[in-house]
Motif scaffolding. Structure first.
Motif, mmCIF file in Angstrom:
data_model
loop_
_atom_site.group_PDB
_atom_site.id
_atom_site.type_symbol
_atom_site.label_atom_id
_atom_site.label_comp_id
_atom_site.label_asym_id
_atom_site.label_seq_id
_atom_site.Cartn_x
_atom_site.Cartn_y
_atom_site.Cartn_z
ATOM 1 N N LYS A 1 -11.907 18.061 9.250
ATOM 2 C CA LYS A 1 -12.688 19.044 9.997
ATOM 3 C C LYS A 1 -12.953 20.313 9.190
ATOM 4 C CE LYS A 1 -10.781 17.748 14.483
ATOM 5 N NZ LYS A 1 -9.993 18.219 15.611
ATOM 6 N N GLY A 2 -12.240 20.473 8.078
ATOM 7 C CA GLY A 2 -12.249 21.728 7.339
ATOM 8 C C GLY A 2 -13.608 22.249 6.935
ATOM 9 N N GLY A 3 -14.430 21.428 6.299
ATOM 10 C CA GLY A 3 -15.732 21.885 5.822
ATOM 11 C C GLY A 3 -16.664 22.285 6.943
ATOM 12 N N LYS A 4 -16.670 21.521 8.015
ATOM 13 C CA LYS A 4 -17.534 21.834 9.157
ATOM 14 C C LYS A 4 -17.100 23.136 9.819
ATOM 15 C CE LYS A 4 -18.622 17.034 10.162
ATOM 16 N NZ LYS A 4 -18.466 15.929 11.103
ATOM 17 N N LYS A 5 -15.799 23.292 9.940
ATOM 18 C CA LYS A 5 -15.262 24.500 10.568
ATOM 19 C C LYS A 5 -15.584 25.726 9.716
ATOM 20 C CE LYS A 5 -12.664 26.444 13.722
ATOM 21 N NZ LYS A 5 -13.060 26.530 15.103
ATOM 22 N N ARG A 6 -15.446 25.578 8.393
ATOM 23 C CA ARG A 6 -15.734 26.688 7.484
ATOM 24 C C ARG A 6 -17.207 27.077 7.581
ATOM 25 N NH1 ARG A 6 -16.750 26.568 1.341
ATOM 26 N NH2 ARG A 6 -16.471 28.735 0.791
ATOM 27 N N ALA A 7 -18.094 26.084 7.593
ATOM 28 C CA ALA A 7 -19.531 26.358 7.678
ATOM 29 C C ALA A 7 -19.897 27.021 9.001
ATOM 30 C CB ALA A 7 -20.321 25.072 7.499
ATOM 31 N N ALA A 8 -19.233 26.617 10.085
ATOM 32 C CA ALA A 8 -19.533 27.196 11.397
ATOM 33 C C ALA A 8 -19.120 28.669 11.461
ATOM 34 C CB ALA A 8 -18.815 26.413 12.493
ATOM 35 N N ASN A 9 -18.077 29.035 10.731
ATOM 36 C CA ASN A 9 -17.598 30.416 10.754
ATOM 37 C C ASN A 9 -18.349 31.329 9.788
ATOM 38 O OD1 ASN A 9 -15.672 29.930 12.692
ATOM 39 N ND2 ASN A 9 -14.081 29.417 11.223
ATOM 40 N N MET A 10 -19.153 30.777 8.885
ATOM 41 C CA MET A 10 -19.874 31.583 7.887
ATOM 42 C C MET A 10 -21.190 32.081 8.438
ATOM 43 S SD MET A 10 -19.871 29.972 4.165
ATOM 44 C CE MET A 10 -18.497 28.938 3.803
ATOM 45 N N THR A 11 -21.615 33.210 7.902
ATOM 46 C CA THR A 11 -22.937 33.730 8.271
ATOM 47 C C THR A 11 -23.987 32.945 7.495
ATOM 48 O OG1 THR A 11 -22.940 35.353 6.490
ATOM 49 C CG2 THR A 11 -21.984 36.045 8.602
ATOM 50 N N PRO A 12 -25.198 32.893 8.003
ATOM 51 C CA PRO A 12 -26.259 32.186 7.269
ATOM 52 C C PRO A 12 -26.487 32.774 5.871
ATOM 53 C CG PRO A 12 -26.952 32.617 9.516
ATOM 54 C CD PRO A 12 -25.652 33.320 9.325
ATOM 55 N N GLU A 13 -26.322 34.091 5.749
ATOM 56 C CA GLU A 13 -26.499 34.722 4.435
ATOM 57 C C GLU A 13 -25.464 34.218 3.432
ATOM 58 O OE1 GLU A 13 -26.171 36.615 7.299
ATOM 59 O OE2 GLU A 13 -28.318 36.964 7.574
ATOM 60 N N VAL B 1 0.857 -1.180 0.000
ATOM 61 C CA VAL B 1 0.000 0.000 0.000
ATOM 62 C C VAL B 1 0.891 1.228 0.000
ATOM 63 C CG1 VAL B 1 -1.773 1.262 1.260
ATOM 64 C CG2 VAL B 1 -1.812 -1.218 1.240
ATOM 65 N N MET B 2 0.671 2.101 -0.961
ATOM 66 C CA MET B 2 1.467 3.316 -1.061
ATOM 67 C C MET B 2 0.964 4.346 -0.058
ATOM 68 S SD MET B 2 3.571 2.670 -3.551
ATOM 69 C CE MET B 2 4.139 4.188 -4.269
ATOM 70 N N ASP B 3 1.888 5.068 0.551
ATOM 71 C CA ASP B 3 1.524 6.143 1.458
ATOM 72 C C ASP B 3 1.187 7.372 0.639
ATOM 73 O OD1 ASP B 3 1.157 7.609 3.750
ATOM 74 O OD2 ASP B 3 3.289 8.042 4.027
ATOM 75 N N ASP B 4 0.119 8.077 1.002
ATOM 76 C CA ASP B 4 -0.270 9.251 0.224
ATOM 77 C C ASP B 4 0.539 10.494 0.563
ATOM 78 O OD1 ASP B 4 -1.320 9.800 2.698
ATOM 79 O OD2 ASP B 4 -3.376 10.067 2.030
ATOM 80 N N GLY B 5 1.446 10.399 1.531
ATOM 81 C CA GLY B 5 2.348 11.496 1.845
ATOM 82 C C GLY B 5 1.808 12.490 2.845
ATOM 83 N N LYS B 6 0.616 12.287 3.339
ATOM 84 C CA LYS B 6 0.046 13.218 4.305
ATOM 85 C C LYS B 6 0.254 12.683 5.718
ATOM 86 C CE LYS B 6 -3.630 14.941 1.355
ATOM 87 N NZ LYS B 6 -5.073 15.078 1.210
ATOM 88 N N SER B 7 0.516 13.578 6.630
ATOM 89 C CA SER B 7 0.663 13.164 8.013
ATOM 90 C C SER B 7 -0.721 12.933 8.619
ATOM 91 C CB SER B 7 1.409 14.233 8.820
ATOM 92 O OG SER B 7 0.603 15.385 8.963
ATOM 93 N N ALA B 8 -0.765 12.224 9.724
ATOM 94 C CA ALA B 8 -2.041 11.941 10.390
ATOM 95 C C ALA B 8 -2.703 13.231 10.854
ATOM 96 C CB ALA B 8 -1.822 10.995 11.565
ATOM 97 N N ALA B 9 -1.896 14.188 11.323
ATOM 98 C CA ALA B 9 -2.445 15.460 11.794
ATOM 99 C C ALA B 9 -3.088 16.228 10.638
ATOM 100 C CB ALA B 9 -1.344 16.293 12.437
ATOM 101 N N ALA B 10 -2.456 16.201 9.464
ATOM 102 C CA ALA B 10 -3.013 16.896 8.301
ATOM 103 C C ALA B 10 -4.334 16.264 7.877
ATOM 104 C CB ALA B 10 -2.017 16.868 7.153
ATOM 105 N N LYS B 11 -4.413 14.940 7.922
ATOM 106 C CA LYS B 11 -5.653 14.252 7.566
ATOM 107 C C LYS B 11 -6.765 14.622 8.537
ATOM 108 C CE LYS B 11 -3.563 10.192 5.438
ATOM 109 N NZ LYS B 11 -3.402 8.752 5.541
ATOM 110 N N GLU B 12 -6.430 14.675 9.824
ATOM 111 C CA GLU B 12 -7.430 14.998 10.843
ATOM 112 C C GLU B 12 -7.959 16.414 10.649
ATOM 113 O OE1 GLU B 12 -7.676 15.502 15.665
ATOM 114 O OE2 GLU B 12 -6.175 14.151 14.838
ATOM 115 N N LEU B 13 -7.066 17.358 10.415
ATOM 116 C CA LEU B 13 -7.494 18.740 10.204
ATOM 117 C C LEU B 13 -8.277 18.885 8.907
ATOM 118 C CD1 LEU B 13 -4.365 20.734 11.390
ATOM 119 C CD2 LEU B 13 -6.594 20.605 12.507
ATOM 120 N N GLY B 14 -7.885 18.153 7.881
ATOM 121 C CA GLY B 14 -8.591 18.215 6.613
ATOM 122 C C GLY B 14 -10.015 17.720 6.723
#
Length: 73
Positions: free
Chosen positions: A48-60, A33-46
């Motif tokens: 969370k990205g969409g949820k975090k972005r949506a939480a910071n946006m205004t409803p408008e 199995v080839m490693d995709d080159g991303k660290s575990a921390a980067a995968k974890e933060l990635g």
């Protein structure tokens, strides 16, 4: 030979692929199995990205983005 999304080489024909899968399942051959080159921390933060972005946006702003997506479809 075609290469799979993660770069693993697989036989192009159905019989060859079935033989390889059987060998991997019985332990005669290792499944590389080839490693995709991303660290575990980067995968974890990635993840969370969409949820975090949506939480910071205004409803408008969210509605604006949704309308643009609907128009594109």
């Amino acid at each position: 030979m075609p290469s799979q999304p993660k770069g693993q080489k697989r036989p192009a024909d159905v019989i060859g692929n079935a033989v390889r899968v059987t060998r991997i399942a019985t332990g005669e051959e290792a499944d590389d199995v080839m490693d995709d080159g991303k660290s575990a921390a980067a995968k974890e933060l990635g993840a969370k990205g969409g949820k975090k972005r949506a939480a910071n946006m205004t409803p408008e702003r969210r509605a604006e983005i949704a309308k643009k997506a609907a128009d594109t479809r």
